[in-house]
Design a protein around this motif. Structure first.
Motif, mmCIF file in Angstrom:
data_model
loop_
_atom_site.group_PDB
_atom_site.id
_atom_site.type_symbol
_atom_site.label_atom_id
_atom_site.label_comp_id
_atom_site.label_asym_id
_atom_site.label_seq_id
_atom_site.Cartn_x
_atom_site.Cartn_y
_atom_site.Cartn_z
ATOM 1 N N PHE A 121 -15.347 -30.192 -8.080
ATOM 2 C CA PHE A 121 -15.646 -31.538 -8.617
ATOM 3 C C PHE A 121 -17.248 -31.654 -8.744
ATOM 4 C CE2 PHE A 121 -17.581 -35.718 -8.076
ATOM 5 C CZ PHE A 121 -16.775 -36.527 -9.141
ATOM 6 N N THR A 122 -18.047 -30.995 -7.652
ATOM 7 C CA THR A 122 -19.496 -31.067 -7.766
ATOM 8 C C THR A 122 -19.995 -30.115 -8.723
ATOM 9 O OG1 THR A 122 -19.395 -31.306 -5.439
ATOM 10 C CG2 THR A 122 -21.437 -30.678 -6.169
ATOM 11 N N ASN B 264 -18.361 -29.294 -11.525
ATOM 12 C CA ASN B 264 -18.062 -29.672 -12.871
ATOM 13 C C ASN B 264 -19.244 -30.998 -13.285
ATOM 14 O OD1 ASN B 264 -16.301 -27.950 -13.691
ATOM 15 N ND2 ASN B 264 -14.471 -29.090 -12.679
ATOM 16 N N LYS B 265 -19.639 -31.688 -12.247
ATOM 17 C CA LYS B 265 -20.532 -32.778 -12.357
ATOM 18 C C LYS B 265 -21.747 -32.216 -12.742
ATOM 19 C CE LYS B 265 -20.892 -37.161 -11.418
ATOM 20 N NZ LYS B 265 -20.118 -38.083 -12.103
ATOM 21 N N LYS B 266 -22.147 -31.234 -12.165
ATOM 22 C CA LYS B 266 -23.657 -30.948 -12.438
ATOM 23 C C LYS B 266 -23.549 -29.978 -13.895
ATOM 24 C CE LYS B 266 -24.992 -29.673 -7.697
ATOM 25 N NZ LYS B 266 -25.423 -28.597 -6.747
#
Length: 106
Positions: A99-100, A102-104
């Motif tokens: 998740f982290t 993909n968020k970046k």
């Protein structure tokens, strides 16, 4: 009353227990049918029939209704059980990392 010796009584008990244990053992090996009635589904899920009826009335468990009879598909019950899987710590951490990342990237 019948007069039997202690040895005859022990043999009778041993044979009776063997029959019971063999019967239960073979019943455990039998594959349940794909379509289950309420009693079979409750036995498979290890829950009371009343609890199963409650879950069906609240539409919490997959089922079919034909007339006034309820039926359950074994594969759907197995999938329903699997949906309650609790994630391991490792699975939670991997999901957080994904998740982290993909968020970046976004």
């Amino acid at each position: 009353m019948t007069n039997i010796t202690e040895q005859e009584f022990r043999k009778f008990l041993r044979d009776a227990l063997q029959e019971i244990l063999t019967g239960e053992h073979s019943a455990l090996k039998e594959q349940p049918p794909e379509i289950l009635d309420v009693g079979q589904a409750a036995y498979f899920l290890k829950m009371k029939i009343a609890t199963l009826y409650e879950k069906t009335s609240k539409k919490l468990i997959p089922h079919f209704k034909k007339g006034n009879k309820l039926y359950f598909r074994l594969s759907e019950l197995q999938q329903w059980i699997g949906q309650g899987k609790v994630k391991t710590q490792e699975e939670i951490e991997c999901r957080a990392i994904t998740f982290t990342l993909n968020k970046k990237a976004a």
